[in-house]
Scaffold this active site. Structure first.
Site, mmCIF file in Angstrom:
data_model
loop_
_atom_site.group_PDB
_atom_site.id
_atom_site.type_symbol
_atom_site.label_atom_id
_atom_site.label_comp_id
_atom_site.label_asym_id
_atom_site.label_seq_id
_atom_site.Cartn_x
_atom_site.Cartn_y
_atom_site.Cartn_z
ATOM 1 N N ILE A 43 58.401 44.344 62.865
ATOM 2 C CA ILE A 43 58.276 44.076 64.392
ATOM 3 C C ILE A 43 58.115 42.659 64.480
ATOM 4 O O ILE A 43 58.485 42.148 65.538
ATOM 5 C CB ILE A 43 57.150 44.836 65.132
ATOM 6 C CG1 ILE A 43 57.454 44.991 66.289
ATOM 7 C CG2 ILE A 43 55.865 44.295 64.742
ATOM 8 C CD1 ILE A 43 56.430 45.789 67.353
ATOM 9 N N ASN A 56 42.635 45.935 67.294
ATOM 10 C CA ASN A 56 41.352 46.592 67.719
ATOM 11 C C ASN A 56 40.854 45.996 68.928
ATOM 12 O O ASN A 56 41.117 44.825 69.154
ATOM 13 C CB ASN A 56 40.642 46.592 66.183
ATOM 14 C CG ASN A 56 40.106 44.967 66.054
ATOM 15 O OD1 ASN A 56 39.653 44.173 66.654
ATOM 16 N ND2 ASN A 56 40.773 44.652 64.813
ATOM 17 N N ASP A 66 48.878 44.308 63.029
ATOM 18 C CA ASP A 66 48.026 43.106 63.566
ATOM 19 C C ASP A 66 47.839 42.082 62.703
ATOM 20 O O ASP A 66 48.179 40.980 63.105
ATOM 21 C CB ASP A 66 46.603 43.704 63.817
ATOM 22 C CG ASP A 66 45.787 43.094 64.844
ATOM 23 O OD1 ASP A 66 46.170 42.043 65.423
ATOM 24 O OD2 ASP A 66 44.555 43.217 64.804
ATOM 25 N N THR A 150 48.925 55.039 64.093
ATOM 26 C CA THR A 150 49.453 55.711 62.871
ATOM 27 C C THR A 150 49.480 55.078 61.609
ATOM 28 O O THR A 150 49.819 55.641 60.628
ATOM 29 C CB THR A 150 51.208 56.045 63.093
ATOM 30 O OG1 THR A 150 51.834 54.617 63.256
ATOM 31 C CG2 THR A 150 51.315 56.925 64.418
ATOM 32 N N GLY A 151 48.585 53.747 61.707
ATOM 33 C CA GLY A 151 48.179 53.159 60.080
ATOM 34 C C GLY A 151 46.830 53.842 60.027
ATOM 35 O O GLY A 151 46.347 54.986 59.643
ATOM 36 N N TYR A 153 44.230 53.868 61.833
ATOM 37 C CA TYR A 153 43.649 54.605 62.590
ATOM 38 C C TYR A 153 43.786 55.987 62.361
ATOM 39 O O TYR A 153 43.391 56.775 63.168
ATOM 40 C CB TYR A 153 43.774 54.058 64.183
ATOM 41 C CG TYR A 153 43.062 53.007 64.507
ATOM 42 C CD1 TYR A 153 42.042 52.333 63.708
ATOM 43 C CD2 TYR A 153 43.296 52.400 65.903
ATOM 44 C CE1 TYR A 153 41.242 51.281 64.046
ATOM 45 C CE2 TYR A 153 42.173 51.486 66.337
ATOM 46 C CZ TYR A 153 41.346 50.848 65.273
ATOM 47 O OH TYR A 153 40.887 49.806 65.812
HETATM 48 N N1 AR6 Z 1 56.237 46.161 61.629
HETATM 49 C C1 AR6 Z 1 56.129 47.213 62.125
HETATM 50 N N2 AR6 Z 1 55.260 48.213 62.016
HETATM 51 C C2 AR6 Z 1 54.251 47.913 61.198
HETATM 52 C C3 AR6 Z 1 54.356 46.611 60.538
HETATM 53 C C4 AR6 Z 1 55.290 45.768 60.795
HETATM 54 N N3 AR6 Z 1 55.050 44.454 60.387
HETATM 55 N N4 AR6 Z 1 53.265 46.775 59.680
HETATM 56 C C5 AR6 Z 1 52.625 47.887 59.765
HETATM 57 N N5 AR6 Z 1 53.262 48.810 60.623
HETATM 58 P P1 AR6 Z 1 48.353 49.695 61.785
HETATM 59 P P2 AR6 Z 1 46.482 51.389 63.718
HETATM 60 C C6 AR6 Z 1 53.034 50.163 61.247
HETATM 61 O O1 AR6 Z 1 47.418 50.256 60.832
HETATM 62 O O2 AR6 Z 1 46.801 52.603 62.820
HETATM 63 C C7 AR6 Z 1 44.365 46.863 62.244
HETATM 64 O O3 AR6 Z 1 43.491 46.478 61.195
HETATM 65 C C8 AR6 Z 1 52.541 51.141 60.046
HETATM 66 O O4 AR6 Z 1 53.219 51.640 59.170
HETATM 67 O O5 AR6 Z 1 48.854 48.331 61.732
HETATM 68 O O6 AR6 Z 1 46.801 51.370 65.377
HETATM 69 C C9 AR6 Z 1 43.758 46.441 63.605
HETATM 70 O O7 AR6 Z 1 43.237 45.242 63.680
HETATM 71 C C10 AR6 Z 1 52.075 52.084 60.919
HETATM 72 O O8 AR6 Z 1 52.719 53.098 61.394
HETATM 73 O O9 AR6 Z 1 47.604 50.130 63.142
HETATM 74 C C11 AR6 Z 1 43.050 47.878 63.891
HETATM 75 O O10 AR6 Z 1 41.749 47.534 63.297
HETATM 76 C C12 AR6 Z 1 51.799 51.227 62.442
HETATM 77 O O11 AR6 Z 1 52.425 49.962 62.328
HETATM 78 C C13 AR6 Z 1 43.575 48.826 63.113
HETATM 79 O O12 AR6 Z 1 44.291 48.323 62.041
HETATM 80 C C14 AR6 Z 1 50.287 51.089 62.823
HETATM 81 O O13 AR6 Z 1 49.441 50.833 61.663
HETATM 82 C C15 AR6 Z 1 44.613 49.660 64.119
HETATM 83 O O14 AR6 Z 1 45.133 50.698 63.331
#
Ligand code: AR6
Length: 208
Positions: A43, A56, A66, A150-151, A153
């Site tokens: 992204i 978060n 993030d 979906t990561g 969390y």
């Molecule tokens: N581009 C697109 N999607 C991505 C990328 C990227 N570069 N990197 C990861 N994803 P997550 P959450 C996808 O864990 O579950 C953080 O530490 C990944 O495969 O990033 O909302 C925050 O600070 C997944 O499908 O976010 C919070 O503490 C999606 O992005 C916590 O993680 C979300 O995964 C939030 O957790």
């Protein structure tokens, strides 16, 4: 980025009453089509009006998407985030994109998955709706979402994706300036789920 993508085009006049409300707000408006797409990409590479960060509540950075967004945007993003006083679960806040190709970042805080009976679906839907509202209020027309929650969390993607698509389909047509919504997947598995959902969408003619 993968070449695979799914596209779905709506008229922003999804329902006659929504369209009437939109037209009342913007005299002389000609309704623009609304494009929903799913792609597989990092992204941080997308040059749109806004990309959404799955943040978060502190808004002070973390791992996953993030971490990637903060790394690519540079330290000015953290400086701007410090001024925002955090963000509640289900809400969204806007910053500039700094060194990103995207002009803005909309930071949204998804729910931590427990068992689905602790308000997670409503909070996740609220994230998507609030991001659309924040984007529209800033006059933005294109926005990309990661799979919020979906990561780290732990929200199961097969449950999160339909909420994402339904929320956007409901909220976006109320904001006729918003013309492009991208669901940015980070794996082919997630992309296939979004593709199925978007392939099942109404077409222009029967969406009216
Ligand atoms: N581009 C697109 N999607 C991505 C990328 C990227 N570069 N990197 C990861 N994803 P997550 P959450 C996808 O864990 O579950 C953080 O530490 C990944 O495969 O990033 O909302 C925050 O600070 C997944 O499908 O976010 C919070 O503490 C999606 O992005 C916590 O993680 C979300 O995964 C939030 O957790």
């Amino acid at each position: 980025a993968s070449a695979r993508s799914a596209t779905c085009t709506y008229s922003s006049a999804i329902r006659a009453d929504d369209n009437a409300r939109a037209r009342a707000r913007i005299p002389g408006l000609i309704a623009m089509p609304l494009h929903l797409r799913a792609i597989c990409a990092d992204i941080t590479t997308l040059a749109l009006d806004a990309i959404v960060n799955a943040a978060n509540s502190s808004l002070l950075g973390g791992g996953g998407v993030d971490g990637a967004i903060h790394r690519a945007a540079g330290p000015e993003l953290l400086r701007e985030c410090r001024l925002l006083d955090g963000c509640r679960v289900g809400d969204a806040k806007l910053t500039r994109g700094h060194r990103l190709p995207a002009r803005h970042v909309i930071h949204s805080v998804g729910p931590v998955w427990q068992d689905g009976r602790h308000g997670e679906p409503e909070l996740l839907a609220s994230c998507y709706r609030r991001c659309i509202e924040v984007a529209a209020a800033a006059g933005l027309s294109s926005i990309a979402f990661p799979g919020i929650s979906t990561g780290a969390y732990g929200y199961p993607v097969e449950l999160a994706a339909p909420i994402a698509v339904t929320s956007v389909r409901t909220a976006a047509p109320l904001h006729p300036g918003l013309t492009d919504v991208v669901f940015c997947c980070y794996s082919e598995q997630h992309l296939a789920i979004y593709q199925r959902l978007l392939d099942g969408c109404d077409t222009d003619s029967d969406a009216r």
